[in-house]
Design an enzyme around this catalytic site. Structure first.
Site, mmCIF file in Angstrom:
data_model
loop_
_atom_site.group_PDB
_atom_site.id
_atom_site.type_symbol
_atom_site.label_atom_id
_atom_site.label_comp_id
_atom_site.label_asym_id
_atom_site.label_seq_id
_atom_site.Cartn_x
_atom_site.Cartn_y
_atom_site.Cartn_z
ATOM 1 N N ASP A 245 0.829 -1.216 0.000
ATOM 2 C CA ASP A 245 0.000 0.000 0.000
ATOM 3 C C ASP A 245 0.854 1.253 0.000
ATOM 4 O O ASP A 245 2.028 1.238 0.392
ATOM 5 C CB ASP A 245 -0.954 0.009 1.203
ATOM 6 C CG ASP A 245 -0.223 0.090 2.540
ATOM 7 O OD1 ASP A 245 0.744 -0.668 2.733
ATOM 8 O OD2 ASP A 245 -0.610 0.919 3.384
ATOM 9 N N GLU B 14 0.036 -1.139 5.654
ATOM 10 C CA GLU B 14 1.067 -0.695 6.594
ATOM 11 C C GLU B 14 0.899 0.773 6.920
ATOM 12 O O GLU B 14 1.062 1.205 8.060
ATOM 13 C CB GLU B 14 2.464 -0.941 6.001
ATOM 14 C CG GLU B 14 3.606 -0.790 6.997
ATOM 15 C CD GLU B 14 4.223 0.603 7.055
ATOM 16 O OE1 GLU B 14 5.067 0.833 7.920
ATOM 17 O OE2 GLU B 14 3.846 1.493 6.249
ATOM 18 N N HIS C 75 6.110 9.761 1.111
ATOM 19 C CA HIS C 75 4.785 10.403 1.188
ATOM 20 C C HIS C 75 4.800 11.796 0.561
ATOM 21 O O HIS C 75 4.068 12.680 0.987
ATOM 22 C CB HIS C 75 4.280 10.526 2.644
ATOM 23 C CG HIS C 75 4.309 9.221 3.391
ATOM 24 N ND1 HIS C 75 3.832 9.082 4.663
ATOM 25 C CD2 HIS C 75 4.736 7.986 3.031
ATOM 26 C CE1 HIS C 75 3.985 7.830 5.060
ATOM 27 N NE2 HIS C 75 4.546 7.153 4.072
HETATM 28 ZN ZN LIG Z 1 6.740 1.978 4.161
#
Ligand SMILES: [Zn+2]
Length: 413
Positions: free
Chosen positions: A82, A177, A383
């Site tokens: 993910d 996760e 991210h």
């Molecule tokens: Zn990671």
């Protein structure tokens, strides 16, 4: 070492596998299942006949041992499919920048998205290499599809090189996760390894075996609500009580904004306000588990003081355990980290050991009976739209996996 990690990564990056914190299903999003199912087919095509997906979406498979290594300890490698819910993960268009020479890397879909060496010192070690970025509108998802690609590439390499001795090697790909649920349904017994390594780290050479110990404390202030026009002497506004509490929490020390390295913190991160009842959620972090209790006692003392200053208010607490420092487990299994150090050196690097100011699936798996440190996967700017990974780092990670398999294959416990 030439591997298929880059090609595989470029393919996996195009799957939309963003996880979703609000979802109540497992896995949290159907897109993850698409990649997980395709990984089963790929592992089967590489000769891992038992590759299968379970009802929760976990993919597990076995690389059979080479002849003579049937009794070597069983070890495992784990990566999550993910990507972070904080950033768009659909229509990811990976861009390959070859022969990096320190120039600005322009991401074509957004003129303001530029990866610059001065802002990213880690790029200095990548001169001459192949860098992969996203196209400017999405994350890249090298966290953790780089890890997935490296593990599959290592499986392929081992299958093509039967002269490299290794025991039974277990593989797992996991969902969710990024929303903290990656270990929830991980069947440690069925995995059947004595230890595992997640491939979910940053710069080449990094080895992580210490994480925070983490709790969350919910502080619930109760007041008394009544019509504000007739509230004189009666209303007790829980929002004021909670605001007073937040103001008294330490700011110059013990906060995320002012700590690093081995320092822990208290972090008020969610507020649910109403006059009648206001809750403040506070994250509690420390590398030393008993110090969590000290920090929690401090929060409780502070809240009680505040309530004393606001007659008619009251306070309640709920403490939830999140995860614990994996070092507490790994210290009892020194070989697991030692062999990782040896494998990194055999692949021509010096191990870089640093504590994780957060948790990984490995923190929880370690306490579920599967000691699991974290190895570098080459991920940078997690991210973010400016996420990047280099092909050479991915190849190095594959080499570390192969050396680890070989090292454990020569071990008789
Ligand atoms: Zn990671």
């Amino acid at each position: 070492m030439d591997t298929s990690a880059l090609d595989r990564f470029l393919r996996y990056a195009t799957y939309d596998t963003r996880s979703d914190e609000q979802s109540t299903t497992f896995p949290s999003t159907p897109g993850q299942l698409v990649l997980l199912r395709d990984l089963v087919s790929e592992l089967k095509a590489l000769g891992l006949d038992d590759a299968a997906i379970d009802q929760y979406g976990y993919v597990m498979a076995t690389v059979p041992p080479t002849r003579g290594c049937e009794h070597a300890p069983v070890i495992g490698f784990i990566a999550h499919v993910d990507t972070s819910p904080e950033m768009p993960g659909h229509d990811v268009r990976p861009i390959v920048h070859r022969h990096y020479d320190g120039r600005d890397l322009l991401l074509p879909d957004d003129p303001s998205a530029i990866l610059r060496l001065p802002d990213n010192p880690a790029l200095a070690a990548q001169i001459g290499n192949t860098i992969v970025t996203a196209s400017g509108l999405t994350l890249l998802g090298s966290d953790d599809k780089a890890g997935v690609a490296e593990i599959v590439a290592a499986v392929e390499y081992l299958q093509q090189h039967p002269e490299i001795p290794h025991g039974r090697v277990r593989i797992a790909f996991t969902p969710d996760e990024e929303v903290g649920r990656g270990a929830n349904h991980f069947d440690v017994g069925r995995f059947g390894a004595i230890c595992a390594y997640t491939l979910d780290g940053g710069s080449r050479g990094e080895l992580e075996f210490e994480s925070f110990s983490a709790d969350a404390i919910t502080v619930k202030f109760k007041g008394f609500n009544t019509h504000p026009g007739y509230a004189k002497g009666r209303m007790v506004n829980a929002i004021r009580v909670a605001a007073d509490f937040v103001t008294r929490l330490p700011r110059d020390t013990m906060s995320p904004e002012t700590t690093d390295g081995y320092e822990g913190y208290l972090h008020p991160y969610q507020l649910q306000p109403s006059v009648d009842c206001t809750t403040v959620k506070v994250l509690v972090r420390d590398f030393v588990t008993p110090k969590l209790k000290e920090k929690e006692a401090y929060v409780q003392r502070l809240a009680h003081e505040v309530v004393r200053d606001h007659p008619g208010s009251s306070v309640e607490f709920v403490i939830d355990e999140s995860y614990r420092n994996m070092r507490e487990v790994l210290e009892r299994h020194p070989q697991v980290v030692d062999y990782a150090r040896q494998a990194i050196r055999l692949a021509g690097m010096e191990p870089i050991e640093k504590p994780i100011r957060g948790g990984t699936d490995g923190s929880r798996l370690s306490f579920m009976g599967l000691p699991t440190p974290n190895l570098f996967a080459g991920e940078h700017n997690f991210h973010s739209r400016l996420e990047w990974v280099s092909a050479e780092d991915m190849d190095k990670a594959v080499e570390v996996i192969v050396r680890l398999c070989e090292r454990w294959g020569r071990t008789n416990l």
